[in-house]
Design an enzyme around this catalytic site. Structure first.
Site, PDB file in Angstrom:
ATOM      1  N   HIS A 146     -24.305   9.141  39.933  1.00 30.33           N
ATOM      2  CA  HIS A 146     -24.655   7.750  39.630  1.00 30.33           C
ATOM      3  C   HIS A 146     -23.566   6.794  40.102  1.00 30.33           C
ATOM      4  O   HIS A 146     -22.430   7.199  40.341  1.00 30.33           O
ATOM      5  CB  HIS A 146     -24.929   7.514  38.137  1.00 30.33           C
ATOM      6  CG  HIS A 146     -23.796   7.847  37.213  1.00 30.33           C
ATOM      7  ND1 HIS A 146     -23.641   9.082  36.627  1.00 30.33           N
ATOM      8  CD2 HIS A 146     -22.757   7.098  36.751  1.00 30.33           C
ATOM      9  CE1 HIS A 146     -22.565   9.081  35.860  1.00 30.33           C
ATOM     10  NE2 HIS A 146     -21.999   7.886  35.907  1.00 30.33           N
TER      11      HIS A 146
ATOM     12  N   HIS B 222     -17.559   2.377  38.511  1.00 28.91           N
ATOM     13  CA  HIS B 222     -17.163   3.701  39.002  1.00 28.91           C
ATOM     14  C   HIS B 222     -18.330   4.386  39.715  1.00 28.91           C
ATOM     15  O   HIS B 222     -19.463   3.930  39.628  1.00 28.91           O
ATOM     16  CB  HIS B 222     -16.615   4.594  37.877  1.00 28.91           C
ATOM     17  CG  HIS B 222     -17.610   4.989  36.818  1.00 28.91           C
ATOM     18  ND1 HIS B 222     -17.767   4.294  35.645  1.00 28.91           N
ATOM     19  CD2 HIS B 222     -18.497   6.013  36.750  1.00 28.91           C
ATOM     20  CE1 HIS B 222     -18.691   4.882  34.907  1.00 28.91           C
ATOM     21  NE2 HIS B 222     -19.159   5.925  35.552  1.00 28.91           N
TER      22      HIS B 222
ATOM     23  N   GLU C 249     -15.604   9.368  38.683  1.00 35.09           N
ATOM     24  CA  GLU C 249     -15.963  10.260  37.581  1.00 35.09           C
ATOM     25  C   GLU C 249     -16.470  11.564  38.207  1.00 35.09           C
ATOM     26  O   GLU C 249     -17.201  11.525  39.202  1.00 35.09           O
ATOM     27  CB  GLU C 249     -17.081   9.610  36.748  1.00 35.09           C
ATOM     28  CG  GLU C 249     -17.563  10.466  35.585  1.00 35.09           C
ATOM     29  CD  GLU C 249     -18.679   9.797  34.766  1.00 35.09           C
ATOM     30  OE1 GLU C 249     -19.304   8.826  35.248  1.00 35.09           O
ATOM     31  OE2 GLU C 249     -18.920  10.262  33.631  1.00 35.09           O
TER      32      GLU C 249
HETATM   33 CO    CO Z   1     -20.504   7.287  34.587  1.00 31.84          CO
END
Ligand code: CO
Length: 134
Positions: A7, A79, A130
């Site tokens: 994502h 992020h 991440e």
């Molecule tokens: Co995230």
């Protein structure tokens, strides 16, 4: 080592307005808000055919998103999340390459119920990364 883009997370000043825009103007499949007290955020996931968008909104006074929204009052990309098969192996290899892992360095359970870690943006071209074990 890294796999799919899981994502892209966008910090938003108005979660409902952002969700409505993705649903109505962009015609996307928008999920329900989920509180993530361990991460200090409320999230809404938007499912796209090839990845997801994670809308982030602060939860609580100590939310890590508060400072970001102060600097970016209209919101912004916060992020990117890459999938990895083994998060400990990935972490150890990245640490050996000189990258810094944020927080305790131990994975936390993320928004999908899977272990996640964050890597220092200064070590990745100014982008908070991440990693999620899938
Ligand atoms: Co995230």
């Amino acid at each position: 080592m890294i796999g799919r883009l899981n994502h892209v997370a966008i910090a938003v000043p108005d979660l409902q307005a952002a969700a409505d825009q993705y649903r109505n103007a962009l015609g996307a499949k928008v999920g329900d808000p989920q509180d993530e007290p361990d991460h200090g955020v409320t999230v809404i996931f938007i499912e796209l055919p090839n990845t997801k968008i994670e809308l982030l909104y602060p939860l609580g006074e100590d939310s890590p998103i508060n400072g970001f929204l102060e600097k970016n009052p209209s919101g912004g990309i916060h992020h990117m999340c890459f999938e990895v098969e083994d998060i400990i192996e990935a972490r150890d290899a990245l640490k050996a390459s000189g990258a810094r892992v944020l927080g305790s360095g131990e994975p936390k359970i993320g928004a999908h119920g899977k272990p996640v870690l964050f890597l220092h943006p200064k070590d990745f071209q100014g982008t908070l990364v991440e990693l999620e074990q899938v």
